[in-house]
Write a protein that holds these residues in place. Sequence first.
Motif, short mmCIF file in Angstrom:
data_model
loop_
_atom_site.label_atom_id
_atom_site.label_comp_id
_atom_site.label_asym_id
_atom_site.label_seq_id
_atom_site.Cartn_x
_atom_site.Cartn_y
_atom_site.Cartn_z
N PRO A 6 1.06 -1.24 0.09
CA PRO A 6 -0.31 -0.45 -0.40
C PRO A 6 0.83 0.97 0.03
CG PRO A 6 0.01 -1.20 1.99
CD PRO A 6 0.61 -1.46 1.70
N CYS A 7 2.01 1.53 0.27
CA CYS A 7 3.06 2.52 0.42
C CYS A 7 2.81 3.43 -1.38
CB CYS A 7 4.47 1.64 -0.03
SG CYS A 7 5.43 3.42 0.31
N ILE A 8 2.69 4.54 -0.80
CA ILE A 8 2.84 5.64 -1.73
C ILE A 8 4.15 6.10 -1.80
CG2 ILE A 8 0.15 5.48 -2.05
CD1 ILE A 8 0.09 7.99 -0.26
N PHE A 21 0.92 8.30 7.83
CA PHE A 21 0.28 8.60 6.92
C PHE A 21 0.24 8.49 5.75
CE2 PHE A 21 1.63 12.06 10.33
CZ PHE A 21 0.49 13.22 11.01
N GLY A 22 0.52 7.98 4.72
CA GLY A 22 0.76 7.13 3.48
C GLY A 22 0.07 6.30 3.06
N CYS A 23 0.22 5.28 3.68
CA CYS A 23 -0.27 3.62 3.93
C CYS A 23 -0.75 3.28 4.76
CB CYS A 23 0.55 3.01 3.36
SG CYS A 23 2.01 2.22 4.64
N GLY A 24 -0.94 3.75 6.37
CA GLY A 24 -1.89 3.01 7.13
C GLY A 24 -1.45 2.26 7.98
N ARG A 25 -0.12 1.95 7.41
CA ARG A 25 0.77 0.70 8.15
C ARG A 25 1.38 1.43 9.42
NH1 ARG A 25 4.23 -1.35 4.09
NH2 ARG A 25 4.67 0.35 3.58
N THR A 26 1.81 0.24 10.54
CA THR A 26 2.43 0.02 11.07
C THR A 26 4.11 0.04 11.04
OG1 THR A 26 1.98 -1.85 12.77
CG2 THR A 26 0.38 -0.32 13.64
N LEU A 27 5.17 1.03 11.96
CA LEU A 27 6.25 0.61 11.80
C LEU A 27 6.80 -0.77 12.04
CD1 LEU A 27 7.93 3.49 13.97
CD2 LEU A 27 7.52 2.87 11.53
N PRO A 28 5.90 -1.65 13.25
CA PRO A 28 6.40 -2.78 12.62
C PRO A 28 6.03 -3.60 11.63
CG PRO A 28 5.96 -2.76 14.59
CD PRO A 28 5.65 -1.10 13.98
N THR A 46 -6.08 -5.21 3.16
CA THR A 46 -8.07 -4.86 3.41
C THR A 46 -8.34 -4.05 4.40
OG1 THR A 46 -8.60 -7.53 4.48
CG2 THR A 46 -8.32 -6.84 2.42
N LEU A 47 -7.17 -4.49 5.26
CA LEU A 47 -7.71 -3.52 6.91
C LEU A 47 -7.62 -1.88 7.28
CD1 LEU A 47 -6.52 -6.12 9.11
CD2 LEU A 47 -8.83 -5.59 8.57
N LEU A 48 -6.15 -1.63 6.70
CA LEU A 48 -6.16 -0.15 6.17
C LEU A 48 -7.38 0.72 6.29
CD1 LEU A 48 -2.74 -0.56 4.03
CD2 LEU A 48 -3.21 -0.47 6.57
N PRO A 49 -7.65 0.21 5.02
CA PRO A 49 -9.15 1.38 5.20
C PRO A 49 -9.73 1.78 6.29
CG PRO A 49 -8.72 0.74 3.21
CD PRO A 49 -7.90 -0.14 3.98
N ALA A 50 -10.10 0.95 6.57
CA ALA A 50 -11.18 1.20 7.69
C ALA A 50 -10.00 1.92 9.01
CB ALA A 50 -11.39 -0.12 7.90
N ARG A 51 -8.75 1.13 9.39
CA ARG A 51 -7.48 1.84 10.11
C ARG A 51 -7.36 3.43 10.14
NH1 ARG A 51 -2.25 -1.25 9.73
NH2 ARG A 51 -3.31 -2.67 10.69
N MET A 52 -8.02 3.62 8.92
CA MET A 52 -6.52 5.05 8.62
C MET A 52 -8.36 5.87 9.21
SD MET A 52 -4.55 5.24 5.51
CE MET A 52 -3.61 7.19 5.72
N ALA A 53 -9.19 4.89 9.27
CA ALA A 53 -10.79 5.71 9.11
C ALA A 53 -11.75 5.92 10.38
CB ALA A 53 -12.27 5.08 8.06
N LEU A 57 -7.65 9.31 10.24
CA LEU A 57 -6.68 9.81 8.94
C LEU A 57 -7.08 9.95 7.60
CD1 LEU A 57 -3.73 8.10 10.17
CD2 LEU A 57 -4.09 10.34 10.64
N GLN A 58 -6.80 11.00 7.35
CA GLN A 58 -7.85 11.15 5.16
C GLN A 58 -6.40 10.00 4.80
OE1 GLN A 58 -10.54 11.36 4.30
NE2 GLN A 58 -11.04 11.52 6.85
N PRO A 59 -6.88 9.39 3.89
CA PRO A 59 -5.72 9.06 2.82
C PRO A 59 -5.40 9.51 2.48
CG PRO A 59 -7.64 7.29 2.56
CD PRO A 59 -7.65 8.34 3.53
N LEU A 60 -3.93 10.34 1.90
CA LEU A 60 -3.64 11.16 1.48
C LEU A 60 -3.98 10.97 -0.25
CD1 LEU A 60 -0.38 11.43 2.88
CD2 LEU A 60 -2.15 12.97 3.35
N ALA A 61 -3.67 11.99 -1.28
CA ALA A 61 -4.03 12.23 -2.49
C ALA A 61 -3.15 10.68 -2.82
CB ALA A 61 -3.89 13.23 -3.49
N GLY A 62 -3.71 9.99 -4.15
CA GLY A 62 -3.51 9.04 -4.73
C GLY A 62 -2.37 7.95 -3.90
#
Length: 65
Positions: A6-8, A21-28, A46-53, A57-62
């Motif tokens: 999911p990296c942008i 902020f870019g992808c919603g993942r944790t450092l680990p 699949t969990l990242l959009p709900a996790r960020m919401a 956090l709003q997904p950044l453009a792109g």
Amino acid sequence: MSKDTPCIAVCMIDPKTKLCFGCGRTLPEIARWHAMERSERLTVMTLLPARMAEAGLQPLAGSKA
């Protein structure tokens, strides 16, 4: 970037939520991403959009997340 990430290329961790902020993942998750089985990566993705919401956090453009 690969379709299995999911990296942008916006790699900044929110100090409050500890999520990127870019992808919603944790450092680990980011640190061991390439060691994960593909199925585990896809599950996390699949969990990242709900996790960020949930974190407010709003997904950044792109973002694909």
